[in-house]
Write a protein that holds these residues in place. Structure first.
Motif, mmCIF file in Angstrom:
data_model
loop_
_atom_site.group_PDB
_atom_site.id
_atom_site.type_symbol
_atom_site.label_atom_id
_atom_site.label_comp_id
_atom_site.label_asym_id
_atom_site.label_seq_id
_atom_site.Cartn_x
_atom_site.Cartn_y
_atom_site.Cartn_z
ATOM 1 N N ASP A 254 16.840 3.148 76.310
ATOM 2 C CA ASP A 254 16.829 4.740 76.069
ATOM 3 C C ASP A 254 18.514 4.888 75.701
ATOM 4 O O ASP A 254 19.471 5.540 76.890
ATOM 5 C CB ASP A 254 15.864 4.547 77.397
ATOM 6 C CG ASP A 254 15.944 6.025 78.205
ATOM 7 O OD1 ASP A 254 16.351 7.072 77.226
ATOM 8 O OD2 ASP A 254 15.200 6.337 79.727
ATOM 9 N N GLU A 255 18.036 5.874 75.265
ATOM 10 C CA GLU A 255 19.131 5.842 74.531
ATOM 11 C C GLU A 255 19.363 7.714 75.049
ATOM 12 O O GLU A 255 21.102 8.282 74.690
ATOM 13 C CB GLU A 255 19.480 6.703 72.394
ATOM 14 C CG GLU A 255 19.160 5.214 71.745
ATOM 15 C CD GLU A 255 19.685 5.135 70.727
ATOM 16 O OE1 GLU A 255 19.291 6.513 69.649
ATOM 17 O OE2 GLU A 255 19.365 4.545 69.857
ATOM 18 N N ARG A 256 18.990 7.989 75.649
ATOM 19 C CA ARG A 256 19.308 9.453 76.291
ATOM 20 C C ARG A 256 20.673 8.630 77.742
ATOM 21 O O ARG A 256 20.965 9.419 78.407
ATOM 22 C CB ARG A 256 18.613 9.485 77.881
ATOM 23 C CG ARG A 256 16.527 10.825 77.049
ATOM 24 C CD ARG A 256 15.691 10.889 77.845
ATOM 25 N NE ARG A 256 15.593 9.365 79.108
ATOM 26 C CZ ARG A 256 15.283 9.465 79.665
ATOM 27 N NH1 ARG A 256 15.028 10.714 80.347
ATOM 28 N NH2 ARG A 256 14.742 8.567 80.545
ATOM 29 N N PHE A 257 21.053 8.256 77.956
ATOM 30 C CA PHE A 257 22.157 7.293 78.274
ATOM 31 C C PHE A 257 23.013 6.506 77.921
ATOM 32 O O PHE A 257 23.604 6.648 78.200
ATOM 33 C CB PHE A 257 21.308 5.758 79.335
ATOM 34 C CG PHE A 257 20.686 6.561 80.643
ATOM 35 C CD1 PHE A 257 20.828 6.959 81.501
ATOM 36 C CD2 PHE A 257 18.850 6.085 80.266
ATOM 37 C CE1 PHE A 257 19.577 7.553 82.846
ATOM 38 C CE2 PHE A 257 18.271 6.734 81.365
ATOM 39 C CZ PHE A 257 18.613 7.489 82.588
ATOM 40 N N GLY A 258 22.764 6.549 76.379
ATOM 41 C CA GLY A 258 23.836 6.491 75.101
ATOM 42 C C GLY A 258 23.209 4.855 74.762
ATOM 43 O O GLY A 258 22.558 4.426 75.063
ATOM 44 N N VAL A 259 24.272 4.825 73.964
ATOM 45 C CA VAL A 259 23.650 3.798 73.292
ATOM 46 C C VAL A 259 24.484 2.409 73.468
ATOM 47 O O VAL A 259 26.215 2.260 73.449
ATOM 48 C CB VAL A 259 24.328 3.682 71.222
ATOM 49 C CG1 VAL A 259 23.852 1.787 71.286
ATOM 50 C CG2 VAL A 259 22.908 4.836 71.360
ATOM 51 N N PRO A 260 24.381 1.330 74.455
ATOM 52 C CA PRO A 260 25.668 0.419 74.295
ATOM 53 C C PRO A 260 26.003 -0.189 73.703
ATOM 54 O O PRO A 260 25.623 -0.738 72.277
ATOM 55 C CB PRO A 260 24.409 -0.948 75.512
ATOM 56 C CG PRO A 260 23.203 0.068 75.812
ATOM 57 C CD PRO A 260 23.786 0.706 74.805
ATOM 58 N N LEU A 261 28.341 -0.327 73.547
ATOM 59 C CA LEU A 261 28.287 -1.498 73.035
ATOM 60 C C LEU A 261 28.846 -2.739 73.609
ATOM 61 O O LEU A 261 28.597 -4.121 72.673
ATOM 62 C CB LEU A 261 29.909 -0.680 72.503
ATOM 63 C CG LEU A 261 29.201 0.581 71.897
ATOM 64 C CD1 LEU A 261 30.634 1.463 71.906
ATOM 65 C CD2 LEU A 261 28.730 0.509 70.594
ATOM 66 N N ARG A 262 28.094 -3.286 74.876
ATOM 67 C CA ARG A 262 27.978 -4.577 75.126
ATOM 68 C C ARG A 262 27.131 -5.008 76.290
ATOM 69 O O ARG A 262 26.250 -4.446 76.178
ATOM 70 C CB ARG A 262 29.167 -4.713 76.083
ATOM 71 C CG ARG A 262 29.742 -3.278 76.888
ATOM 72 C CD ARG A 262 30.755 -4.031 77.039
ATOM 73 N NE ARG A 262 31.516 -5.198 78.848
ATOM 74 C CZ ARG A 262 32.510 -4.620 79.328
ATOM 75 N NH1 ARG A 262 34.118 -4.315 78.736
ATOM 76 N NH2 ARG A 262 32.253 -6.428 79.594
ATOM 77 N N SER A 263 26.545 -5.917 76.458
ATOM 78 C CA SER A 263 25.354 -6.553 76.688
ATOM 79 C C SER A 263 25.878 -6.778 78.667
ATOM 80 O O SER A 263 24.652 -7.683 78.979
ATOM 81 C CB SER A 263 25.219 -7.803 76.414
ATOM 82 O OG SER A 263 25.877 -8.937 76.400
ATOM 83 N N ASP A 264 26.589 -6.588 78.611
ATOM 84 C CA ASP A 264 26.783 -6.333 80.585
ATOM 85 C C ASP A 264 26.434 -5.162 81.487
ATOM 86 O O ASP A 264 27.410 -5.338 82.596
ATOM 87 C CB ASP A 264 27.931 -7.298 80.433
ATOM 88 C CG ASP A 264 29.219 -6.925 80.381
ATOM 89 O OD1 ASP A 264 29.658 -5.940 79.158
ATOM 90 O OD2 ASP A 264 30.132 -7.339 81.086
ATOM 91 N N LEU A 265 26.821 -4.333 81.266
ATOM 92 C CA LEU A 265 26.331 -3.645 81.842
ATOM 93 C C LEU A 265 25.509 -2.817 82.913
ATOM 94 O O LEU A 265 23.895 -3.421 82.651
ATOM 95 C CB LEU A 265 26.281 -2.117 80.799
ATOM 96 C CG LEU A 265 27.055 -1.473 79.400
ATOM 97 C CD1 LEU A 265 26.681 -0.493 78.813
ATOM 98 C CD2 LEU A 265 28.784 -1.809 80.039
ATOM 99 N N GLN A 266 25.780 -2.180 83.730
ATOM 100 C CA GLN A 266 24.813 -2.313 84.952
ATOM 101 C C GLN A 266 25.813 -1.735 86.055
ATOM 102 O O GLN A 266 26.665 -1.285 85.991
ATOM 103 C CB GLN A 266 24.653 -3.814 85.603
ATOM 104 C CG GLN A 266 25.778 -4.795 86.074
ATOM 105 C CD GLN A 266 25.482 -5.733 86.574
ATOM 106 O OE1 GLN A 266 23.843 -6.240 87.174
ATOM 107 N NE2 GLN A 266 26.030 -6.978 86.553
ATOM 108 N N PHE A 267 24.579 -1.019 87.001
ATOM 109 C CA PHE A 267 24.800 0.182 87.644
ATOM 110 C C PHE A 267 25.657 -0.445 88.799
ATOM 111 O O PHE A 267 24.909 -1.084 89.366
ATOM 112 C CB PHE A 267 24.487 1.152 88.016
ATOM 113 C CG PHE A 267 24.201 1.545 87.105
ATOM 114 C CD1 PHE A 267 25.149 3.083 86.196
ATOM 115 C CD2 PHE A 267 22.623 2.076 85.891
ATOM 116 C CE1 PHE A 267 24.920 3.535 84.971
ATOM 117 C CE2 PHE A 267 22.355 3.015 85.292
ATOM 118 C CZ PHE A 267 23.569 3.596 84.803
ATOM 119 N N GLU A 268 26.447 -0.345 89.731
ATOM 120 C CA GLU A 268 26.944 -0.277 91.415
ATOM 121 C C GLU A 268 26.829 0.497 92.053
ATOM 122 O O GLU A 268 27.582 1.417 91.447
ATOM 123 C CB GLU A 268 27.837 -0.959 91.652
ATOM 124 C CG GLU A 268 28.938 -1.789 92.639
ATOM 125 C CD GLU A 268 29.276 -2.266 93.398
ATOM 126 O OE1 GLU A 268 30.274 -2.834 94.264
ATOM 127 O OE2 GLU A 268 29.948 -3.281 92.183
#
Length: 183
Positions: free
Chosen positions: A162-176
């Motif tokens: 969902d590019e509304r949140f950006g284009v990830p440059l890594r595969s380990d992103l999550q929210f805390e």
């Protein structure tokens, strides 16, 4: 030099955002988190996300949604910081927090956060503030912890694709989820 990067000592003016602020707010949020301009400050996400952080439609949606406030902080007529507050039962959700990269490190972020907490408590009588932070942002999480927020360990997945949140440059992103009691 524009007024956002001046060394003015004029105290910021706190107010609710209006439709007339949308473009300036998008530019501020983008400058604080994405692209080369964001590297001027310490809140950059340029090494973990590309693409947009927000857009005019998201900002307009916040302005139109009952129970939401988008606070702007002006100095000498220029918007230098902003944040979103959303009333959610007994707590407020805090987000869309941005400080002009040229002004980061001067204590403005602490002032904005404290004012947002004060306004949420005064307007809604909430007993806590919640926010989500990308879990790999250890420096940012530490900054919030020094201001009384605690890590909950509650994680939610990053919305990959969902590019509304950006284009990830890594595969380990999550929210805390981070939480601060206001009582």
């Amino acid at each position: 030099m524009d007024s956002a990067t001046s060394t003015s000592t004029t105290a910021p003016v706190f107010r609710d955002a209006t439709d007339a602020d949308v473009d300036a707010l998008v530019a501020l949020v983008e400058s604080a988190y994405r692209g080369e301009t964001s590297r001027t400050g310490w809140t950059t996400e340029a090494d973990i996300l590309d693409g947009q952080r927000t857009d005019p439609e998201e900002v307009r949606q916040v302005l139109r949604t009952p129970g939401n406030r988008l606070l702007v902080f002006e100095r000498d007529g220029a918007i230098i910081a902003c944040c979103r507050l959303e009333h959610r039962d007994d707590h407020a959700y805090f987000g869309m927090f941005a400080v002009s990269p040229a002004l980061q490190g001067e204590g403005l972020g602490r002032t904005v956060l404290a004012e947002a907490e004060r306004q949420a408590r005064a307007a809604w009588g909430v007993t806590a503030v919640h926010m989500t932070v990308i879990s790999v942002r250890e420096d940012l999480i530490s900054w919030y912890e020094r201001r009384g927020y605690r890590r909950t360990g509650e994680l939610t997945p990053f919305p990959y694709g969902d590019e509304r949140f950006g284009v990830p440059l890594r595969s380990d992103l999550q929210f805390e989820l981070l939480v601060k009691s206001l009582v």
